[in-house]
Design a protein around this motif. Structure first.
Motif, PDB file in Angstrom:
ATOM      1  N   HIS A 109       0.849  -1.204   0.000  1.00 13.11           N
ATOM      2  CA  HIS A 109       0.000   0.000   0.000  1.00 13.11           C
ATOM      3  C   HIS A 109       0.885   1.254   0.000  1.00 13.11           C
ATOM      4  CE1 HIS A 109      -3.173   2.851   1.153  1.00 13.11           C
ATOM      5  NE2 HIS A 109      -2.310   3.309   2.044  1.00 13.11           N
ATOM      6  N   ASN A 110       1.913   1.268   0.842  1.00 12.92           N
ATOM      7  CA  ASN A 110       2.822   2.416   0.898  1.00 12.92           C
ATOM      8  C   ASN A 110       3.545   2.625  -0.426  1.00 12.92           C
ATOM      9  OD1 ASN A 110       2.140   2.683   3.612  1.00 12.92           O
ATOM     10  ND2 ASN A 110       3.919   1.540   4.334  1.00 12.92           N
ATOM     11  N   TYR A 111       3.860   1.508  -1.079  1.00 10.28           N
ATOM     12  CA  TYR A 111       4.632   1.568  -2.321  1.00 10.28           C
ATOM     13  C   TYR A 111       3.774   2.016  -3.505  1.00 10.28           C
ATOM     14  CZ  TYR A 111       8.946   0.222  -4.753  1.00 10.28           C
ATOM     15  OH  TYR A 111      10.133   0.226  -5.444  1.00 10.28           O
ATOM     16  N   SER A 112       2.473   2.093  -3.297  1.00  8.79           N
ATOM     17  CA  SER A 112       1.586   2.478  -4.395  1.00  8.79           C
ATOM     18  C   SER A 112       1.584   3.982  -4.651  1.00  8.79           C
ATOM     19  CB  SER A 112       0.150   2.014  -4.096  1.00  8.79           C
ATOM     20  OG  SER A 112      -0.391   2.714  -2.981  1.00  8.79           O
ATOM     21  N   PHE A 113       2.239   4.750  -3.782  1.00 14.54           N
ATOM     22  CA  PHE A 113       2.302   6.201  -3.972  1.00 14.54           C
ATOM     23  C   PHE A 113       3.676   6.681  -3.514  1.00 14.54           C
ATOM     24  CE2 PHE A 113       1.120  10.668  -2.654  1.00 14.54           C
ATOM     25  CZ  PHE A 113       0.857  11.130  -3.936  1.00 14.54           C
ATOM     26  N   VAL A 114       4.620   6.691  -4.466  1.00 16.63           N
ATOM     27  CA  VAL A 114       5.983   7.126  -4.178  1.00 16.63           C
ATOM     28  C   VAL A 114       6.301   8.326  -5.067  1.00 16.63           C
ATOM     29  CG1 VAL A 114       6.764   4.897  -3.317  1.00 16.63           C
ATOM     30  CG2 VAL A 114       6.884   5.363  -5.774  1.00 16.63           C
ATOM     31  N   THR A 115       7.550   8.769  -5.054  1.00 19.94           N
ATOM     32  CA  THR A 115       7.868  10.071  -5.645  1.00 19.94           C
ATOM     33  C   THR A 115       7.457  10.211  -7.100  1.00 19.94           C
ATOM     34  OG1 THR A 115      10.117   9.217  -5.978  1.00 19.94           O
ATOM     35  CG2 THR A 115       9.741  10.620  -4.058  1.00 19.94           C
ATOM     36  N   TYR A 116       7.646   9.159  -7.892  1.00 21.12           N
ATOM     37  CA  TYR A 116       7.344   9.350  -9.316  1.00 21.12           C
ATOM     38  C   TYR A 116       5.839   9.424  -9.566  1.00 21.12           C
ATOM     39  CZ  TYR A 116       6.214   4.400 -10.305  1.00 21.12           C
ATOM     40  OH  TYR A 116       5.650   3.159 -10.350  1.00 21.12           O
ATOM     41  N   HIS A 117       5.019   8.930  -8.615  1.00 18.27           N
ATOM     42  CA  HIS A 117       3.566   9.091  -8.738  1.00 18.27           C
ATOM     43  C   HIS A 117       3.135  10.531  -8.449  1.00 18.27           C
ATOM     44  CE1 HIS A 117       3.672   4.649  -7.559  1.00 18.27           C
ATOM     45  NE2 HIS A 117       3.154   4.659  -8.776  1.00 18.27           N
ATOM     46  N   MET A 118       3.976  11.283  -7.769  1.00 20.94           N
ATOM     47  CA  MET A 118       3.615  12.629  -7.316  1.00 20.94           C
ATOM     48  C   MET A 118       3.973  13.721  -8.324  1.00 20.94           C
ATOM     49  SD  MET A 118       5.186  12.176  -3.474  1.00 20.94           S
ATOM     50  CE  MET A 118       4.932  10.649  -2.548  1.00 20.94           C
ATOM     51  N   VAL A 119       4.670  13.340  -9.365  1.00 20.69           N
ATOM     52  CA  VAL A 119       5.198  14.339 -10.309  1.00 20.69           C
ATOM     53  C   VAL A 119       4.075  15.045 -11.055  1.00 20.69           C
ATOM     54  CG1 VAL A 119       6.572  14.666 -12.388  1.00 20.69           C
ATOM     55  CG2 VAL A 119       7.391  13.140 -10.579  1.00 20.69           C
ATOM     56  N   ASN A 120       4.206  16.359 -11.128  1.00 24.22           N
ATOM     57  CA  ASN A 120       3.342  17.199 -11.941  1.00 24.22           C
ATOM     58  C   ASN A 120       4.249  18.146 -12.720  1.00 24.22           C
ATOM     59  OD1 ASN A 120       1.756  19.661 -12.647  1.00 24.22           O
ATOM     60  ND2 ASN A 120       0.089  18.596 -11.573  1.00 24.22           N
ATOM     61  N   GLU A 121       4.035  18.251 -14.011  1.00 21.71           N
ATOM     62  CA  GLU A 121       4.937  19.042 -14.861  1.00 21.71           C
ATOM     63  C   GLU A 121       4.995  20.514 -14.454  1.00 21.71           C
ATOM     64  OE1 GLU A 121       7.017  17.959 -17.087  1.00 21.71           O
ATOM     65  OE2 GLU A 121       6.366  15.865 -16.877  1.00 21.71           O
ATOM     66  N   SER A 122       3.997  20.978 -13.700  1.00 19.90           N
ATOM     67  CA  SER A 122       3.974  22.392 -13.297  1.00 19.90           C
ATOM     68  C   SER A 122       4.510  22.629 -11.892  1.00 19.90           C
ATOM     69  CB  SER A 122       2.531  22.934 -13.387  1.00 19.90           C
ATOM     70  OG  SER A 122       2.034  22.821 -14.701  1.00 19.90           O
ATOM     71  N   LEU A 123       5.073  21.586 -11.270  1.00 17.91           N
ATOM     72  CA  LEU A 123       5.528  21.713  -9.881  1.00 17.91           C
ATOM     73  C   LEU A 123       6.560  22.824  -9.701  1.00 17.91           C
ATOM     74  CD1 LEU A 123       5.971  18.142  -8.313  1.00 17.91           C
ATOM     75  CD2 LEU A 123       4.809  20.098  -7.293  1.00 17.91           C
TER      76      LEU A 123
END
Length: 560
Positions: free
Chosen positions: A365-379
């Protein structure tokens, strides 16, 4: 260790001298069991593997008297914050922050006696090895590879190769434990399959030294930094003294590991600035969700990564293995010393396997949302648009990742329901919440913690074997009967009289039997029936053998 002809003899042979094998050797050695550990590698290098020794493991290390040694070996100052920071890059914009992750702040907590410690696994191993040097019955041999195993009704014989001399030797032991990792030779020789998902995510790890980096970046102090950007989403953090840091990032499926030039580029992208650094080591590894179809075969058993593998998120791997070592260690010792029955060893898989399955599900469950899932091109966009995106991503991080960093219910709230050596009392289990711990002395769970008036922990007063808590003077006659029965059966037991109403309320009983591993085996207000029957069950001389068979025959239908 005993010599016999060209071979060696011991009560227990442990294959693998990582943290699990060493912890098992400590548990056995503290109980006067003769142990030989063989390890084919030198256990050197800078790879941190695990970095968090959680509150349960620290509690067990305190039980062995080495928690303070672990603290002193930790690379960060005692007042260093156990926080995690999310940012676009280390020299970028902050996104979110979690404080007191894994309960690592050095503060007194009513739920446990020891806070977590940020320390690389190799430093934990060094502390365990140092402690083993004080136990005369334990022999540790590096450069020794297990080649073959054979067993009979009385024990097992291992053929071991001395890698340096290229000379084989044999070890005869009553029991053999494979604590030899995910590629376990012991498990392979037993032809035990791992069930679940193999290598479903690749990862790249680098250890680098960057002089001045620890105090030279703009982010708040933290034990790790989760960096969210389109170029190189990654996790980095201080790992050891001398400005030594770790860097970890996911590899796309089928991607070739980075060469040295590419690794430098990736680390620089994650940092967000050109700085001087030296790459010391690199490694690649894969995340797994796997559990062994069974944990033993006759007198040969598995522990740690040899029987369960899961993603690293949540820091469960080494800590679960140390828990295995203690559960298995006191049981083997009891059998070797003659006061424990064979059902004790059957109970190992019955108790630990459901815990492993639950933790694997939690880690996945923890591994289902890591850094590369959080990327947004406008960050990293300037102005109101970028600021709004960063705030939105930050909110999502705070909502989704708190469970990973605050999972006290997973770490301390597990129960050994259905164990043949637990006397159930018919009460319902506490509410199951990963982020909440409801202290409960319901049989099968960990004994609730309590700080004594003198500042010591209740756990400090438990005996090394079974402890009988007498929480009301009115129960003293019943306690005396249990004491006499234990003496008759040869079961080591310490009686602890604590006439405190608050404790009796917390434990919801006047009499409580606590196992060597701090789990509650039985509780009641008064003794009903024969005390010998209770003691025989909790020491493995009687029990529900069918529970063992059911646990071993059923398939796991978890996150696989």
């Amino acid at each position: 260790m005993r010599a016999s002809g060209q071979g060696r003899e011991a009560d227990v042979l442990i294959v693998g001298a990582g943290p699990v094998g060493l912890a098992l050797a400590v548990e056995l050695g503290e109980r006067g069991v003769d142990v030989i550990i063989v390890e084919q590698n030198d256990r050197g290098g800078r790879q941190p593997r695990a970095k968090t020794t959680n509150v349960r493991s620290m509690q067990l290390l305190r039980r062995w008297g080495i928690a303070e040694a672990i603290r002193k070996a930790g690379p960060l100052p005692p007042d260093y914050p156990s926080d995690i920071v999310f940012a676009t890059r280390l020299f970028g914009r902050p996104l979110a922050k979690f404080e007191n992750v894994f309960f690592g702040y050095r503060e007194k907590d009513p739920k446990f006696p020891e806070s977590a410690q940020w320390i690389p696994q190799y430093a934990v191993e060094a502390c365990l090895r140092e402690h083993l040097g004080k136990l005369p019955g334990v022999t540790l041999k590096f450069g020794a590879r297990l080649d073959d195993l054979a067993q009979d009704a009385d024990g097992a014989t291992a053929t071991v190769m001395d890698i340096g001399s290229k000379q084989p030797f044999s070890v005869r032991a009553r029991y053999v434990v494979g604590a030899d990792g995910g590629r376990s030779r012991v498990r392979s020789l037993l032809t035990i399959r791992m069930v679940g998902d193999h290598a479903y995510m690749g990862n790249y790890l680098a250890i680098f030294r960057a002089p001045g980096l620890t105090g030279g970046h703009p982010q708040d102090k933290a034990i790790s930094y989760w960096l969210v950007n389109p170029d190189c989403p990654a996790v980095i953090g201080p790992m050891d003294r001398g400005d030594t840091w770790f860097f970890s990032t996911q590899l796309p499926n089928g991607a070739i590991p980075y060469d040295p030039k590419q690794a430098r580029e990736k680390i620089t992208q994650a940092l967000g600035r050109e700085i001087e650094f030296e790459i010391l080591e690199t490694d690649t590894w894969s995340a797994h969700k796997l559990v062994a179809e069974r944990y033993s075969d006759g007198r040969i058993l598995l522990a740690g990564d040899a029987c369960h593998l899961h993603p690293p998120m949540g820091g469960y791997g080494m800590n679960m293995g140390i828990g295995d070592a203690v559960d298995l260690g006191w049981k083997i010792a009891a059998v070797v010393k003659g006061w424990g029955g064979e059902v004790l060893l059957d109970s190992y898989e019955v108790e630990r396997k459901p815990v492993h399955q639950k933790v694997i599900s939690e880690a996945a469950h923890n591994y289902s949302f890591v850094t590369y899932h959080m990327v947004n091109e406008s960050l990293e966009t300037e102005g109101p648009v970028g600021e709004a995106v960063r705030q939105d991503v930050g909110r999502r991080i705070l909502e989704t990742k708190a469970r990973e960093f605050k999972a006290i219910g997973v770490v301390l709230g597990y129960h050994y329901d259905g164990s043949p050596i637990i006397v159930a009392d018919g009460t319902s289990p506490p509410h199951d919440d990963p982020m909440q711990l409801t202290p409960s002395a319901r049989p099968g769970g960990l004994a609730p913690h309590w700080w004594m008036e003198d500042g010591s922990s209740l756990f400090d007063h438990f005996g090394p074997d079974f402890t009988l808590l007498v929480l009301d003077p009115a129960a003293a006659p019943h306690a005396a009967v249990i004491e006499n029965a234990a003496d008759t059966l040869g079961i080591p037991l310490k009686r602890l009289d604590l006439a405190q109403r608050e404790l009796a309320t917390l434990y919801a009983a006047r009499l409580v039997l606590v196992r060597p591993d701090q789990h509650v085996a039985w509780r009641a207000d008064r003794l009903q029936g024969d005390a010998r029957d209770i003691l025989k069950q909790i020491t493995g001389h009687t029990g529900l053998a069918s529970a063992t068979k059911i646990a071993r025959s059923g398939d796991w239908h978890g996150v696989v």
